[in-house]
Design an enzyme around this catalytic site. Structure first.
Site, PDB file in Angstrom:
ATOM      1  N   LYS A 220       0.905  -1.195  -0.037  1.00  0.00           N
ATOM      2  CA  LYS A 220      -0.035  -0.062   0.021  1.00  0.00           C
ATOM      3  C   LYS A 220       0.992   1.197  -0.006  1.00  0.00           C
ATOM      4  CE  LYS A 220      -3.853  -2.059   2.246  1.00  0.00           C
ATOM      5  NZ  LYS A 220      -4.598  -2.604   3.521  1.00  0.00           N
TER       6      LYS A 220
ATOM      7  N   GLN B 152      -4.914  -1.063   9.733  1.00  0.00           N
ATOM      8  CA  GLN B 152      -4.811  -2.615   9.030  1.00  0.00           C
ATOM      9  C   GLN B 152      -5.551  -3.551  10.004  1.00  0.00           C
ATOM     10  OE1 GLN B 152      -3.835  -3.352   5.984  1.00  0.00           O
ATOM     11  NE2 GLN B 152      -3.867  -5.444   6.071  1.00  0.00           N
TER      12      GLN B 152
ATOM     13  N   ASP C 260     -11.115   3.049   3.902  1.00  0.00           N
ATOM     14  CA  ASP C 260     -11.547   1.771   3.883  1.00  0.00           C
ATOM     15  C   ASP C 260     -13.210   1.611   3.572  1.00  0.00           C
ATOM     16  OD1 ASP C 260      -9.874  -0.281   4.090  1.00  0.00           O
ATOM     17  OD2 ASP C 260      -9.449   0.346   6.218  1.00  0.00           O
TER      18      ASP C 260
HETATM   19  N1  GUN Z   1      -6.821  -6.415   5.895  1.00  0.00           N
HETATM   20  C1  GUN Z   1      -7.025  -7.212   4.833  1.00  0.00           C
HETATM   21  N2  GUN Z   1      -7.644  -6.356   3.775  1.00  0.00           N
HETATM   22  C2  GUN Z   1      -7.935  -5.231   4.392  1.00  0.00           C
HETATM   23  C3  GUN Z   1      -8.381  -3.784   4.102  1.00  0.00           C
HETATM   24  O1  GUN Z   1      -8.878  -3.504   2.821  1.00  0.00           O
HETATM   25  N3  GUN Z   1      -8.503  -3.003   4.816  1.00  0.00           N
HETATM   26  C4  GUN Z   1      -7.982  -2.959   6.195  1.00  0.00           C
HETATM   27  N4  GUN Z   1      -8.021  -2.049   7.037  1.00  0.00           N
HETATM   28  N5  GUN Z   1      -7.506  -4.096   6.626  1.00  0.00           N
HETATM   29  C5  GUN Z   1      -7.481  -4.989   6.022  1.00  0.00           C
END
Ligand code: GUN
Length: 296
Positions: free
Chosen positions: A54, A98, A121
């Site tokens: 990311k 995350q 998100d």
């Molecule tokens: N863990 C796995 N995929 C995601 C996501 O799209 N966002 C977040 N915050 N955590 C994740």
């Protein structure tokens, strides 16, 4: 018949390029880069890999990327205080904590503390409510990516029968809301659904988000249906090797479906591309800089 392969990797690259092309205009108007801060608690290897990619993708798009890594024993209070600090920081447009979080931290409390206007998100209850009521908000990245792939392939989705397999807050429920917003007739199926193959067989559009390797078989699929596979499962491939497979038995389903996403290279790459898109949208909204509705 052999299904058309929906190339999510290529679509995601295109989307990332379109986002990157819009960043310089924002910088010229706002006098700063759009900023995304990702918070990782602990050192889960899979999460660490996601967080690194990311960060790299954010920088490659010309945006400011910050990654904050906290120890695995961080308290809920300390994490909530960090989120409040990021909420108050005008150079942070998007906040992503995350998931999953260590046991001592209540995920819902963290999600609810993120400013909904920085919730790239789309997990905050306010954004879930906005999606359900047709208001502008942030939509979770994976389902929005699925919708983009579907519309790119099929055009108008109105009147189509869609079956979403899985009812998570992150994929299944927002996916169903998005399809409803496109005037599909939507069924959400889950572990208690009776005769799941018969339910799926009615669908023009199948979204598989159950987390069970290769569960969806060819005889569940209506000939010509579009099949979107959200699953990413690592399975034993013999000789001490592993491989990634989706929730759909790709080899057999691709003989029946009209179009299908592969794993890897289907939905997966869309998630980060949509995250960048959401961050750019957040930056424009936070600075009051207009962004054409269909720009990205
Ligand atoms: N863990 C796995 N995929 C995601 C996501 O799209 N966002 C977040 N915050 N955590 C994740």
């Amino acid at each position: 018949m052999s299904a058309a392969i929906i190339d999510g990797k290529a679509f995601a690259e295109g989307l990332r390029g379109r986002v990157a092309d819009l960043v310089p205009d924002f910088v010229a108007t706002a006098g700063r880069q759009p900023g995304l801060t990702v918070v990782l608690v602990g050192e889960d290897p899979a999460s660490s890999v996601y967080v690194r990619s990311k960060g790299k993708a954010t920088e490659a798009a010309g945006m400011k990327s910050d990654t904050i890594i906290l120890p695995a024993d961080t308290s809920e209070d300390d994490l909530l205080n960090l989120v409040r600090k990021l909420n108050a920081d005008a150079t942070v447009d998007g906040i992503l904590v995350q998931l999953p979080l260590p046991r001592q931290i209540n995920e819902n409390a963290v999600i609810a503390t993120i400013d909904p206007n920085k919730d790239v998100d789309g997990f905050h209850p306010v954004n879930a409510g906005r999606l359900a009521t047709g208001l502008h908000g942030f939509v979770p990245c994976t389902p929005l990516g699925c919708l983009m792939l579907l519309k790119d392939r099929l055009g108008d989705l109105s009147g189509k029968d869609a079956v979403v397999i899985g009812r998570s807050n992150i994929v299944g429920k927002p996916m169903a809301q998005l399809l409803l917003g496109e005037s599909c007739t939507v069924t959400i199926a889950h572990s208690k659904t009776k005769d799941l193959p018969a339910v799926v067989r009615r669908a023009d559009i199948v979204i598989a988000a159950v987390g069970r390797p290769e569960m969806i078989k060819a005889d569940w699929i209506k000939p010509g249906a579009a099949v979107i596979d959200v699953g990413i499962n690592r399975i034993d491939a013999g000789e001490r090797k592993t491989k990634l497979v989706g929730d759909v038995a790709f080899d057999e389903v691709s003989q029946v479906a009209g179009a299908i996403t592969p794993v890897p290279g289907g939905v997966g790459p869309m998630t980060i591309a949509v995250l960048l898109r959401n961050t750019l949208v957040a930056a424009h909204r936070n600075e009051g800089v207009p962004l054409a509705k269909d720009a990205i």
